[in-house]
Design a protein around this motif. Structure first.
Motif, PDB file in Angstrom:
ATOM      1  N   MET A  90     -11.645   0.984   3.244  1.00  0.00           N
ATOM      2  CA  MET A  90     -11.209   2.074   4.105  1.00  0.00           C
ATOM      3  C   MET A  90      -9.798   2.590   3.817  1.00  0.00           C
ATOM      4  O   MET A  90      -9.053   2.957   4.738  1.00  0.00           O
ATOM      5  CB  MET A  90     -11.338   1.658   5.572  1.00  0.00           C
ATOM      6  CG  MET A  90     -12.787   1.457   6.011  1.00  0.00           C
ATOM      7  SD  MET A  90     -13.839   2.932   5.741  1.00  0.00           S
ATOM      8  CE  MET A  90     -13.166   4.023   6.994  1.00  0.00           C
ATOM      9  N   LEU A  91      -9.415   2.634   2.557  1.00  0.00           N
ATOM     10  CA  LEU A  91      -8.127   3.231   2.185  1.00  0.00           C
ATOM     11  C   LEU A  91      -8.122   4.717   2.536  1.00  0.00           C
ATOM     12  O   LEU A  91      -9.146   5.395   2.389  1.00  0.00           O
ATOM     13  CB  LEU A  91      -7.903   3.101   0.674  1.00  0.00           C
ATOM     14  CG  LEU A  91      -7.588   1.714   0.126  1.00  0.00           C
ATOM     15  CD1 LEU A  91      -7.547   1.766  -1.395  1.00  0.00           C
ATOM     16  CD2 LEU A  91      -6.254   1.184   0.667  1.00  0.00           C
ATOM     17  N   GLY A  92      -6.984   5.220   2.980  1.00  0.00           N
ATOM     18  CA  GLY A  92      -6.834   6.654   3.186  1.00  0.00           C
ATOM     19  C   GLY A  92      -6.766   7.383   1.843  1.00  0.00           C
ATOM     20  O   GLY A  92      -6.600   6.756   0.780  1.00  0.00           O
ATOM     21  N   TRP A 137      -4.584   9.020   0.249  1.00  0.00           N
ATOM     22  CA  TRP A 137      -3.410   8.889  -0.619  1.00  0.00           C
ATOM     23  C   TRP A 137      -2.955   7.455  -0.794  1.00  0.00           C
ATOM     24  O   TRP A 137      -1.886   7.198  -1.337  1.00  0.00           O
ATOM     25  CB  TRP A 137      -2.241   9.720  -0.056  1.00  0.00           C
ATOM     26  CG  TRP A 137      -2.636  11.109   0.268  1.00  0.00           C
ATOM     27  CD1 TRP A 137      -2.763  11.665   1.509  1.00  0.00           C
ATOM     28  CD2 TRP A 137      -2.990  12.145  -0.677  1.00  0.00           C
ATOM     29  NE1 TRP A 137      -3.170  12.972   1.404  1.00  0.00           N
ATOM     30  CE2 TRP A 137      -3.313  13.298   0.093  1.00  0.00           C
ATOM     31  CE3 TRP A 137      -3.067  12.208  -2.072  1.00  0.00           C
ATOM     32  CZ2 TRP A 137      -3.711  14.495  -0.513  1.00  0.00           C
ATOM     33  CZ3 TRP A 137      -3.456  13.392  -2.665  1.00  0.00           C
ATOM     34  CH2 TRP A 137      -3.772  14.515  -1.890  1.00  0.00           C
ATOM     35  N   GLN A 138      -3.750   6.496  -0.307  1.00  0.00           N
ATOM     36  CA  GLN A 138      -3.307   5.095  -0.365  1.00  0.00           C
ATOM     37  C   GLN A 138      -3.801   4.377  -1.627  1.00  0.00           C
ATOM     38  O   GLN A 138      -4.994   4.383  -1.923  1.00  0.00           O
ATOM     39  CB  GLN A 138      -3.807   4.337   0.869  1.00  0.00           C
ATOM     40  CG  GLN A 138      -3.085   4.737   2.162  1.00  0.00           C
ATOM     41  CD  GLN A 138      -3.591   3.969   3.369  1.00  0.00           C
ATOM     42  OE1 GLN A 138      -4.780   3.829   3.575  1.00  0.00           O
ATOM     43  NE2 GLN A 138      -2.677   3.488   4.187  1.00  0.00           N
ATOM     44  N   ILE A 144       0.879  -1.163   0.000  1.00  0.00           N
ATOM     45  CA  ILE A 144       0.000   0.000   0.000  1.00  0.00           C
ATOM     46  C   ILE A 144       0.915   1.210   0.000  1.00  0.00           C
ATOM     47  O   ILE A 144       1.788   1.326   0.858  1.00  0.00           O
ATOM     48  CB  ILE A 144      -0.927  -0.008   1.230  1.00  0.00           C
ATOM     49  CG1 ILE A 144      -1.931  -1.158   1.113  1.00  0.00           C
ATOM     50  CG2 ILE A 144      -1.644   1.327   1.378  1.00  0.00           C
ATOM     51  CD1 ILE A 144      -2.838  -1.318   2.299  1.00  0.00           C
ATOM     52  N   GLN A 145       0.747   2.079  -0.992  1.00  0.00           N
ATOM     53  CA  GLN A 145       1.646   3.235  -1.070  1.00  0.00           C
ATOM     54  C   GLN A 145       0.931   4.462  -1.602  1.00  0.00           C
ATOM     55  O   GLN A 145      -0.193   4.360  -2.092  1.00  0.00           O
ATOM     56  CB  GLN A 145       2.863   2.917  -1.966  1.00  0.00           C
ATOM     57  CG  GLN A 145       4.048   2.416  -1.154  1.00  0.00           C
ATOM     58  CD  GLN A 145       4.600   3.444  -0.187  1.00  0.00           C
ATOM     59  OE1 GLN A 145       4.610   4.651  -0.465  1.00  0.00           O
ATOM     60  NE2 GLN A 145       5.039   2.997   0.980  1.00  0.00           N
ATOM     61  N   GLU A 146       1.593   5.571  -1.459  1.00  0.00           N
ATOM     62  CA  GLU A 146       1.068   6.850  -1.941  1.00  0.00           C
ATOM     63  C   GLU A 146       0.793   6.759  -3.444  1.00  0.00           C
ATOM     64  O   GLU A 146       1.612   6.259  -4.221  1.00  0.00           O
ATOM     65  CB  GLU A 146       2.099   7.952  -1.618  1.00  0.00           C
ATOM     66  CG  GLU A 146       2.435   8.896  -2.715  1.00  0.00           C
ATOM     67  CD  GLU A 146       2.269  10.371  -2.313  1.00  0.00           C
ATOM     68  OE1 GLU A 146       2.476  10.712  -1.150  1.00  0.00           O
ATOM     69  OE2 GLU A 146       1.943  11.167  -3.212  1.00  0.00           O
TER      70      GLU A 146
END
Lengths: 138, 138, 138
Positions: free
Chosen positions: B112-114, B116-117, B48-50
């Motif tokens: 529920m990803l943020g 920027w995720q 999981i990354q920006e």
């Protein structure tokens, strides 16, 4: 059931969440299940670590700061994503190296942490942040 | 429910899976649950990354290539599992350092990803591959 | 259902758990579900790795011993948590870098491991240990 936790951080290092999580899990008295924790950010992590000697937390931070130096360090000159500050790209790298989510079994109402295990947010950014963690119990 | 995704890769780097996964998860409209992703390989990872600035993905690859150089590099002369090519054992090491599985809570039908995720396959091998990811929604 | 596994270890390296876990999972014939493994320690890890050539396991250990040298190594002089031996703080660091828990989907009674994937305890301490792993199948 689920709950959102918001945790303020004030610079790099570990912030313990264990007591707040135990209180929430114990309250549900689940016969058998799984606690999932998910941090909704790409510059902070969730870790399970020794909770006895606080020196362990200091050493962990020291190690990861050496493994991933700031982008202002000569050894990191190859990094290109630098406009958000020297701590930003290293924070993303640390967030790849360390967990974004944790799972811990619950048995007879009890979170199955070992004797020395605590649950922490590992903050990688320098400036103060509000970190959101989603907890899911099923 | 579950689904198998097959993703072609063409050399080291990050390959985004977010849109395909969102489409699948949104389709089920789950009140509360957990998405599990599992990659069935030992030379590629899930991260999981920006997902805003593509430079982050370039820098991530650059960092891990330095942290784990090819087995042809003088500093890696101690490696013994080298007959599958100079990128093979480093790929296994990267697959130990980075996640084989991801878990993301689903609440009111929404992953529920943020903000920027994004969800990525991180390919570690040089040659083109077909990567299989098992997605489980419960 | 859940089960506690106790696994004796005799020094650093990988210890395979795949056959014991397959036997337990196959016994339940679950149509669809998730296997969670959780190690109740902060100085040992759980990893999924290639199970064909044992050299991979030797190389993995060699790599991590170089990435995180003993605290007696001059390069690690900054560590402060050293009174439990030169292998102790490095073990905690490795336990941060490597997984504390694993999740693997189960579909039609079958654990969805890839052809080359095996499940291992990665022991980081020098002295013999008894390691407890909680397995949860839901």
């Amino acid at each position: 059931m689920h709950k959102r936790f918001t945790i303020p951080t004030t610079g790099p290092g570990l912030y313990e969440m264990t007591p707040a999580l135990l209180a929430w899990v114990n309250n549900h008295d689940l016969a058998e299940g799984l606690l999932t924790l998910f941090i909704r950010h790409t510059s902070a992590s969730l870790v399970i670590q020794e909770n006895a000697d606080p020196d362990v937390q200091v050493d962990l931070r020291a190690y990861f700061d050496r493994l991933v130096p700031p982008s202002s360090d000569p050894s990191m000159r190859y990094l290109t994503h630098t406009y958000e500050g020297p701590d930003d790209m290293p924070a993303h790298i640390k967030a790849a190296l360390l967990p974004t989510h944790l799972q811990i079994p619950v048995i007879q109402g009890r979170l199955m942490l070992g004797t020395w295990q605590g649950i922490y947010i590992f903050e990688h950014r320098t400036k103060a942040q509000q970190r959101e963690v989603v907890a899911l119990l099923r």
